[in-house]
Write a protein that holds these residues in place. Structure first.
Motif, PDB file in Angstrom:
ATOM      1  N   GLU A  25       0.830  -1.209   0.000  1.00 37.37           N
ATOM      2  CA  GLU A  25       0.000   0.000   0.000  1.00 37.37           C
ATOM      3  C   GLU A  25       0.865   1.260   0.000  1.00 37.37           C
ATOM      4  O   GLU A  25       0.550   2.232  -0.676  1.00 37.37           O
ATOM      5  CB  GLU A  25      -0.949   0.010   1.195  1.00 37.37           C
ATOM      6  CG  GLU A  25      -2.150  -0.872   0.982  1.00 37.37           C
ATOM      7  CD  GLU A  25      -3.248  -0.646   2.013  1.00 37.37           C
ATOM      8  OE1 GLU A  25      -3.150   0.279   2.845  1.00 37.37           O
ATOM      9  OE2 GLU A  25      -4.211  -1.415   1.970  1.00 37.37           O
ATOM     10  N   SER A  26       1.958   1.214   0.733  1.00 32.98           N
ATOM     11  CA  SER A  26       2.868   2.352   0.768  1.00 32.98           C
ATOM     12  C   SER A  26       3.448   2.613  -0.625  1.00 32.98           C
ATOM     13  O   SER A  26       3.548   3.750  -1.067  1.00 32.98           O
ATOM     14  CB  SER A  26       3.988   2.084   1.766  1.00 32.98           C
ATOM     15  OG  SER A  26       4.958   3.095   1.708  1.00 32.98           O
ATOM     16  N   SER A  27       3.792   1.549  -1.328  1.00 34.85           N
ATOM     17  CA  SER A  27       4.351   1.671  -2.676  1.00 34.85           C
ATOM     18  C   SER A  27       3.301   2.070  -3.697  1.00 34.85           C
ATOM     19  O   SER A  27       3.634   2.595  -4.755  1.00 34.85           O
ATOM     20  CB  SER A  27       4.987   0.343  -3.111  1.00 34.85           C
ATOM     21  OG  SER A  27       6.059   0.011  -2.276  1.00 34.85           O
ATOM     22  N   ALA A  28       2.027   1.827  -3.389  1.00 32.84           N
ATOM     23  CA  ALA A  28       0.947   2.108  -4.333  1.00 32.84           C
ATOM     24  C   ALA A  28       0.430   3.536  -4.217  1.00 32.84           C
ATOM     25  O   ALA A  28      -0.584   3.872  -4.832  1.00 32.84           O
ATOM     26  CB  ALA A  28      -0.192   1.113  -4.126  1.00 32.84           C
ATOM     27  N   GLY A  29       1.071   4.367  -3.435  1.00 31.77           N
ATOM     28  CA  GLY A  29       0.682   5.771  -3.347  1.00 31.77           C
ATOM     29  C   GLY A  29      -0.666   6.007  -2.702  1.00 31.77           C
ATOM     30  O   GLY A  29      -1.418   6.869  -3.127  1.00 31.77           O
ATOM     31  N   GLY A  30      -0.983   5.215  -1.671  1.00 31.99           N
ATOM     32  CA  GLY A  30      -2.224   5.427  -0.946  1.00 31.99           C
ATOM     33  C   GLY A  30      -3.413   4.638  -1.459  1.00 31.99           C
ATOM     34  O   GLY A  30      -4.492   4.707  -0.885  1.00 31.99           O
ATOM     35  N   ILE A  31      -3.246   3.899  -2.543  1.00 26.98           N
ATOM     36  CA  ILE A  31      -4.330   3.057  -3.047  1.00 26.98           C
ATOM     37  C   ILE A  31      -4.397   1.811  -2.171  1.00 26.98           C
ATOM     38  O   ILE A  31      -3.374   1.168  -1.931  1.00 26.98           O
ATOM     39  CB  ILE A  31      -4.085   2.659  -4.515  1.00 26.98           C
ATOM     40  CG1 ILE A  31      -4.043   3.905  -5.396  1.00 26.98           C
ATOM     41  CG2 ILE A  31      -5.150   1.679  -5.001  1.00 26.98           C
ATOM     42  CD1 ILE A  31      -3.587   3.638  -6.807  1.00 26.98           C
ATOM     43  N   PRO A  32      -5.580   1.439  -1.671  1.00 27.01           N
ATOM     44  CA  PRO A  32      -5.693   0.222  -0.859  1.00 27.01           C
ATOM     45  C   PRO A  32      -5.280  -1.013  -1.652  1.00 27.01           C
ATOM     46  O   PRO A  32      -5.605  -1.147  -2.831  1.00 27.01           O
ATOM     47  CB  PRO A  32      -7.181   0.152  -0.505  1.00 27.01           C
ATOM     48  CG  PRO A  32      -7.700   1.535  -0.685  1.00 27.01           C
ATOM     49  CD  PRO A  32      -6.870   2.142  -1.785  1.00 27.01           C
TER      50      PRO A  32
END
Length: 68
Positions: A25-32
């Motif tokens: 999630e951290s790597s996805a820029g806030g996307i769950p």
């Protein structure tokens, strides 16, 4: 309507699942992000397992490229 990303995982110990989900999630820029075990996936047609395995390899390459 909120969107999320479902990622197939394989070989991840149970104790590491939440940590891996938080890192994804951290790597996805806030996307769950939801991590789904490969063995729990339903195949889509005759090549479903091959498609899921290929997607897993692509995801693994993505995160390896982001890490290094």
């Amino acid at each position: 309507m909120a969107s999320d990303v479902d990622l197939a995982v394989e070989g991840l110990p149970k104790l590491d699942l939440l940590e891996a989900m938080a890192e994804a999630e951290s790597s996805a820029g806030g996307i769950p992000v939801d991590l789904v075990r490969m063995k729990s996936l339903q195949p889509h047609g005759s090549s479903g397992s091959a498609n899921a395995a290929g997607a897993c390899r692509d995801i693994r390459r993505f995160f390896q490229a982001e890490a290094g």
